[in-house]
Design an enzyme around this catalytic site. Structure first.
Site, PDB file in Angstrom:
ATOM      1  N   ALA A  67      18.242 -26.857  -2.907  1.00 22.93           N
ATOM      2  CA  ALA A  67      17.222 -26.025  -4.372  1.00 22.93           C
ATOM      3  C   ALA A  67      16.241 -27.411  -5.251  1.00 22.93           C
ATOM      4  O   ALA A  67      16.495 -28.849  -4.962  1.00 22.93           O
ATOM      5  CB  ALA A  67      18.356 -26.391  -5.570  1.00 22.93           C
ATOM      6  N   GLY A 110      20.609 -25.902  -0.852  1.00 24.97           N
ATOM      7  CA  GLY A 110      20.988 -25.090  -0.699  1.00 24.97           C
ATOM      8  C   GLY A 110      20.502 -24.607   0.266  1.00 24.97           C
ATOM      9  O   GLY A 110      20.241 -23.548   1.024  1.00 24.97           O
ATOM     10  N   GLU A 113      23.260 -23.688   2.837  1.00 25.96           N
ATOM     11  CA  GLU A 113      23.061 -23.045   2.776  1.00 25.96           C
ATOM     12  C   GLU A 113      22.985 -21.595   2.942  1.00 25.96           C
ATOM     13  O   GLU A 113      23.260 -20.277   3.073  1.00 25.96           O
ATOM     14  CB  GLU A 113      23.037 -22.509   1.002  1.00 25.96           C
ATOM     15  CG  GLU A 113      24.885 -23.180   0.048  1.00 25.96           C
ATOM     16  CD  GLU A 113      24.690 -23.463  -1.373  1.00 25.96           C
ATOM     17  OE1 GLU A 113      23.361 -24.098  -1.309  1.00 25.96           O
ATOM     18  OE2 GLU A 113      26.177 -23.518  -1.869  1.00 25.96           O
ATOM     19  N   GLU A 133      25.146 -32.131  -3.030  1.00 29.40           N
ATOM     20  CA  GLU A 133      25.003 -32.153  -4.181  1.00 29.40           C
ATOM     21  C   GLU A 133      26.433 -31.974  -5.062  1.00 29.40           C
ATOM     22  O   GLU A 133      25.468 -32.879  -6.611  1.00 29.40           O
ATOM     23  CB  GLU A 133      25.760 -30.421  -4.549  1.00 29.40           C
ATOM     24  CG  GLU A 133      25.258 -28.985  -4.064  1.00 29.40           C
ATOM     25  CD  GLU A 133      25.076 -28.643  -2.517  1.00 29.40           C
ATOM     26  OE1 GLU A 133      25.808 -29.363  -2.016  1.00 29.40           O
ATOM     27  OE2 GLU A 133      24.370 -27.489  -2.581  1.00 29.40           O
TER      28      GLU A 133
END
Ligand code: CO8
Length: 259
Positions: A67, A110, A113, A133
């Site tokens: 992210a 992310g 992911e 994270e």
């Protein structure tokens, strides 16, 4: 660079599309704009029946380094909730045909992911995977714990998510996350080669196989076997099945229309 160019959709050959993350200066960190564009690209691809295989890729240094921490640092929990990033990821996750992730460099948070939403992950020798994270005070929020545990089992999912450590491509392959490790400069060539193979196969078969493998494991075995059996029976009545059988008997390659 215009905001629109942060994700590119390319059609390098008939039947094949490439979704390319394009924020190289930010290591393809996923901001809201790039997530929105990824969703838009997959929604566009859903309308393109002629596209039979998709490659998602980044740059040579990063598939995506997670992210966008700079953007996220100014968002409140309510701001973040209201972005509904799950809807954006779902646009990709619901795409019915095969997606290959061609990963070079960092696939973190992310980014990992995103790779795990794909169906097949190819990685360069220098690729690095991780769910860091925990190190920024949160936890995976877009499938990083759940797709990972389903892919690699409890202990390696725990190890990666609890420690936030990075692993290399070979280790990711050993644990079942990465399918093939390639020289860094060969990842895209191999992804294209595989996409061509997929694009030459009966598309309805690909879609039904993808659906059964994605959804079966969350059902009881009995229900999943029923899904598999019914899907196979649907395929039996397809024109492509008839063409594939005829091609086998006549010793030629088949031509498939997804009918
Ligand atoms: N977000 C924003 N910018 C990033 C990110 C990121 N995730 N990753 C890299 N960049 C930017 C850097 O800021 C830098 O830009 P600039 O030159 O303008 O400073 C550029 O990309 C290159 O990065 P580095 O100079 O750091 O390159 P290195 O080769 O030294 O290091 C790394 C590469 C290891 C990838 C390093 O950049 C790094 O650790 N990045 C962050 C990885 C990370 O923790 N990602 C987030 C995971 S968490 C997540 O995805 C979801 C939860 C988010 C919750 C946030 C709460 C605030």
């Amino acid at each position: 660079m215009s905001e629109k160019a942060e994700v590119l959709l390319e059609y390098p050959e008939d039947h094949i599309a490439v979704v390319r993350l394009n924020r190289p200066k930010a290591y393809n960190a996923l901001n809201l704009n790039s997530r929105t564009l990824i969703a838009e690209k997959f929604n566009e691809l859903k309308m393109r029946e002629d596209i039979r295989a998709v490659i998602i890729t980044g740059s040579e240094k990063a598939f995506a380094a997670g992210a966008d921490l700079k953007e996220m640092s100014v968002l409140s929990a309510v701001d973040y909730y209201k972005t509904h990033v799950e809807l954006l990821y779902n646009a990709f996750a619901d795409y019915p045909r095969p997606v290959i992730a061609a990963v070079n460099g960092f696939a973190l948070g992310g980014g990992m992911e995103l790779a795990m939403i794909s169906d097949i992950i190819l990685a360069g020798k220098g690729a690095k995977f991780g769910q860091p994270e925990v190190k920024v005070g949160v936890m995976p929020g877009a499938g990083g714990s759940q797709r990972l545990v389903r892919a690699v089992g409890k202990y390696n999912a725990m190890r990666l998510c609890l420690t936030g450590m990075m692993i290399g491509a070979e280790e990711a392959k050993d644990m079942g996350l990465v399918c093939e490790v390639l020289d860094d400069d060969k990842v895209m060539d191999r992804a294209m080669e595989m996409a061509r193979e997929l694009a030459a196969l009966p598309p309805l078969g690909l879609e039904h196989i993808k659906y059964a493998i994605l959804h079966g494991p969350d059902m009881s075995l009995e229900s999943a076997l029923g899904l598999e059996r019914k899907s196979m029976q649907v395929l039996l009545s397809s024109k492509d099945r008839a063409e594939a059988t005829a091609a086998f008997i006549e010793k030629r390659s088949g031509t498939y229309k997804g009918e």
